[in-house]
Motif scaffolding. Structure first.
Motif, PDB file in Angstrom:
ATOM      1  N   ASP A  88       0.829  -1.204   0.000  1.00 51.30           N
ATOM      2  CA  ASP A  88       0.000   0.000   0.000  1.00 51.30           C
ATOM      3  C   ASP A  88       0.861   1.251   0.000  1.00 51.30           C
ATOM      4  O   ASP A  88       0.510   2.257  -0.607  1.00 51.30           O
ATOM      5  CB  ASP A  88      -0.920  -0.008   1.224  1.00 51.30           C
ATOM      6  CG  ASP A  88      -1.850   1.197   1.251  1.00 51.30           C
ATOM      7  OD1 ASP A  88      -2.730   1.277   0.376  1.00 51.30           O
ATOM      8  OD2 ASP A  88      -1.683   2.062   2.145  1.00 51.30           O
ATOM      9  N   GLY A  92      -0.691   2.578  -3.358  1.00 45.63           N
ATOM     10  CA  GLY A  92      -2.024   2.956  -2.920  1.00 45.63           C
ATOM     11  C   GLY A  92      -2.064   4.247  -2.126  1.00 45.63           C
ATOM     12  O   GLY A  92      -2.948   5.101  -2.338  1.00 45.63           O
ATOM     13  N   ARG A  96      -4.112   7.779  -3.130  1.00 47.35           N
ATOM     14  CA  ARG A  96      -5.096   8.419  -2.256  1.00 47.35           C
ATOM     15  C   ARG A  96      -4.729   9.872  -1.953  1.00 47.35           C
ATOM     16  O   ARG A  96      -5.602  10.736  -1.865  1.00 47.35           O
ATOM     17  CB  ARG A  96      -5.222   7.644  -0.943  1.00 47.35           C
ATOM     18  CG  ARG A  96      -5.877   6.291  -1.076  1.00 47.35           C
ATOM     19  CD  ARG A  96      -6.252   5.720   0.275  1.00 47.35           C
ATOM     20  NE  ARG A  96      -5.097   5.536   1.148  1.00 47.35           N
ATOM     21  CZ  ARG A  96      -4.338   4.447   1.159  1.00 47.35           C
ATOM     22  NH1 ARG A  96      -4.596   3.466   0.303  1.00 47.35           N
ATOM     23  NH2 ARG A  96      -3.318   4.331   1.986  1.00 47.35           N
ATOM     24  N   THR A 171      -8.045   0.587  -7.518  1.00 46.51           N
ATOM     25  CA  THR A 171      -9.024   1.267  -6.677  1.00 46.51           C
ATOM     26  C   THR A 171      -8.356   2.235  -5.721  1.00 46.51           C
ATOM     27  O   THR A 171      -7.216   2.026  -5.300  1.00 46.51           O
ATOM     28  CB  THR A 171      -9.838   0.236  -5.862  1.00 46.51           C
ATOM     29  OG1 THR A 171     -10.718   0.923  -4.967  1.00 46.51           O
ATOM     30  CG2 THR A 171      -8.920  -0.674  -5.061  1.00 46.51           C
ATOM     31  N   ARG A 172      -9.068   3.296  -5.375  1.00 47.96           N
ATOM     32  CA  ARG A 172      -8.550   4.258  -4.405  1.00 47.96           C
ATOM     33  C   ARG A 172      -8.642   3.714  -2.989  1.00 47.96           C
ATOM     34  O   ARG A 172      -7.916   4.147  -2.101  1.00 47.96           O
ATOM     35  CB  ARG A 172      -9.320   5.579  -4.498  1.00 47.96           C
ATOM     36  CG  ARG A 172      -8.941   6.414  -5.707  1.00 47.96           C
ATOM     37  CD  ARG A 172      -9.775   7.682  -5.775  1.00 47.96           C
ATOM     38  NE  ARG A 172      -9.671   8.463  -4.558  1.00 47.96           N
ATOM     39  CZ  ARG A 172      -8.707   9.338  -4.305  1.00 47.96           C
ATOM     40  NH1 ARG A 172      -7.740   9.515  -5.191  1.00 47.96           N
ATOM     41  NH2 ARG A 172      -8.694  10.026  -3.185  1.00 47.96           N
ATOM     42  N   ARG A 173      -9.535   2.788  -2.726  1.00 48.15           N
ATOM     43  CA  ARG A 173      -9.670   2.189  -1.398  1.00 48.15           C
ATOM     44  C   ARG A 173      -8.814   0.923  -1.311  1.00 48.15           C
ATOM     45  O   ARG A 173      -9.291  -0.153  -0.957  1.00 48.15           O
ATOM     46  CB  ARG A 173     -11.127   1.881  -1.092  1.00 48.15           C
ATOM     47  CG  ARG A 173     -12.019   3.116  -1.092  1.00 48.15           C
ATOM     48  CD  ARG A 173     -13.442   2.775  -0.710  1.00 48.15           C
ATOM     49  NE  ARG A 173     -14.282   3.957  -0.674  1.00 48.15           N
ATOM     50  CZ  ARG A 173     -14.412   4.761   0.374  1.00 48.15           C
ATOM     51  NH1 ARG A 173     -13.737   4.485   1.479  1.00 48.15           N
ATOM     52  NH2 ARG A 173     -15.201   5.808   0.329  1.00 48.15           N
ATOM     53  N   ALA A 174      -7.549   1.089  -1.652  1.00 46.02           N
ATOM     54  CA  ALA A 174      -6.660  -0.067  -1.745  1.00 46.02           C
ATOM     55  C   ALA A 174      -6.485  -0.765  -0.404  1.00 46.02           C
ATOM     56  O   ALA A 174      -6.465  -1.997  -0.338  1.00 46.02           O
ATOM     57  CB  ALA A 174      -5.300   0.374  -2.288  1.00 46.02           C
ATOM     58  N   ALA A 175      -6.355  -0.009   0.687  1.00 43.32           N
ATOM     59  CA  ALA A 175      -6.124  -0.622   1.993  1.00 43.32           C
ATOM     60  C   ALA A 175      -7.306  -1.490   2.411  1.00 43.32           C
ATOM     61  O   ALA A 175      -7.133  -2.598   2.930  1.00 43.32           O
ATOM     62  CB  ALA A 175      -5.853   0.456   3.040  1.00 43.32           C
ATOM     63  N   VAL A 176      -8.512  -0.998   2.173  1.00 39.56           N
ATOM     64  CA  VAL A 176      -9.715  -1.744   2.548  1.00 39.56           C
ATOM     65  C   VAL A 176      -9.831  -3.022   1.739  1.00 39.56           C
ATOM     66  O   VAL A 176     -10.074  -4.115   2.273  1.00 39.56           O
ATOM     67  CB  VAL A 176     -10.970  -0.874   2.363  1.00 39.56           C
ATOM     68  CG1 VAL A 176     -12.238  -1.686   2.648  1.00 39.56           C
ATOM     69  CG2 VAL A 176     -10.915   0.346   3.274  1.00 39.56           C
ATOM     70  N   TRP A 177      -9.644  -2.916   0.429  1.00 39.37           N
ATOM     71  CA  TRP A 177      -9.747  -4.088  -0.424  1.00 39.37           C
ATOM     72  C   TRP A 177      -8.628  -5.084  -0.144  1.00 39.37           C
ATOM     73  O   TRP A 177      -8.834  -6.307  -0.206  1.00 39.37           O
ATOM     74  CB  TRP A 177      -9.726  -3.670  -1.894  1.00 39.37           C
ATOM     75  CG  TRP A 177     -11.039  -3.141  -2.369  1.00 39.37           C
ATOM     76  CD1 TRP A 177     -11.378  -1.844  -2.596  1.00 39.37           C
ATOM     77  CD2 TRP A 177     -12.221  -3.899  -2.656  1.00 39.37           C
ATOM     78  NE1 TRP A 177     -12.687  -1.737  -3.005  1.00 39.37           N
ATOM     79  CE2 TRP A 177     -13.223  -2.984  -3.057  1.00 39.37           C
ATOM     80  CE3 TRP A 177     -12.526  -5.254  -2.620  1.00 39.37           C
ATOM     81  CZ2 TRP A 177     -14.507  -3.403  -3.414  1.00 39.37           C
ATOM     82  CZ3 TRP A 177     -13.800  -5.665  -2.981  1.00 39.37           C
ATOM     83  CH2 TRP A 177     -14.769  -4.748  -3.366  1.00 39.37           C
ATOM     84  N   SER A 257      -6.381  14.720  -2.856  1.00 42.71           N
ATOM     85  CA  SER A 257      -6.561  14.089  -1.546  1.00 42.71           C
ATOM     86  C   SER A 257      -7.895  14.454  -0.929  1.00 42.71           C
ATOM     87  O   SER A 257      -8.376  13.763  -0.022  1.00 42.71           O
ATOM     88  CB  SER A 257      -5.420  14.505  -0.609  1.00 42.71           C
ATOM     89  OG  SER A 257      -5.388  15.913  -0.466  1.00 42.71           O
TER      90      SER A 257
END
Length: 259
Positions: A88, A92, A96, A171-177, A257
């Motif tokens: 990330d 990632g 973000r 995806t911008r929500r890389a940490a969640v995915w 951001s």
């Protein structure tokens, strides 16, 4: 605010070693601040702690105790989370924050960017997480397993970092995915479905170690290649993920951001 600039990512007609080297150096200089490196230290400490825990397991040899603990705590938790932090960080987090626009708008080819981000992340994993695994084996009284566990960690880390870089490019929500992939796909579904486990860096990295080291027979899992066959499988997965990251960068829609 979404950027309207047009990427120049494949404007350069050929591969440039000097440009690729600059992209790699940038990873170390800009993508891995001290705070992020401090977070990486946590899974390293957890891995070393697993080695200490080996000596508390009764009624089995130290080799057997270390193998059992390594299969669960190292390959099943500490290594995936450690490589998630690294993967990330190298892509990632920049997407973000909006800082990735500076790289995205350069003449560098998208494949070069993806390769540099993966390679930089893997190098960081190889100098942090992998030595911690070898040290844990020595501390745990199983020095003969230091080499196999380090090889499994390095091969698994290569595929894991590539996977998380690909997610960061998509995806911008890389940490969640990425967390969802680790806990829901690899740990939950991979534990019961061998078809998923065969494509999982977690299970294949563990299989490298199990196939080379002297581990209990019940650690082997049918349907999953082990040892050097697992190394080959992880190499193929790594290549696929890096290519996927390159394709994801072509379609990446950058935003600031605040978005």
């Amino acid at each position: 605010m979404t950027t309207t600039a047009i990427p120049t990512g494949d404007a350069s007609p050929s591969f440039s070693p000097s440009r690729s080297w600059a992209l790699l150096i940038y990873v170390f200089r800009a993508c891995l601040p001290a705070r992020r490196l401090g977070i990486i230290a946590l899974p390293c400490l957890a891995i070393i702690g697993s080695g200490l825990l080996t000596r508390t397991v009764p009624e089995v040899t130290l080799d057997e105790a270390f193998a059992s603990i390594a299969g669960v705590s190292m390959f099943g938790l500490a290594l995936p989370l450690g490589t998630l932090v690294i993967g990330d960080a190298v892509l990632g987090a920049e997407v973000r924050s909006g800082a990735f626009a500076f790289t995205w708008l350069t003449p560098a080819r998208f494949g070069e960017i993806a390769l540099a981000r993966w390679l930089g992340g893997w190098i960081v994993a190889c100098v942090t997480l992998v030595p911690a695994c070898a040290l844990a084996a020595v501390i745990g009284g199983a020095p003969g397993q230091a080499g196999p566990v380090a090889l499994g960690a390095a091969a698994g880390a290569a595929a894991h970092v590539a996977l998380f870089v690909m997610i960061g490019a998509i995806t911008r929500r890389a940490a969640v995915w990425s967390l969802a992939v680790v806990f829901l796909v690899e740990r939950l579904l991979g534990a019961v479905l061998s078809g998923i486990a065969q494509l999982s860096p977690t299970w294949e990295g563990r299989a490298v170690y199990v196939g080379i080291a002297d581990t209990p027979a019940d650690m082997s899992r049918s349907g999953i290649p082990e040892g050097w066959d697992a190394v080959v499988r992880l190499g193929l997965l790594t290549a696929v993920f890096v290519i996927g990251a390159s394709l994801g960068l072509r379609r990446l829609r950058l935003s600031g951001s605040r978005d």
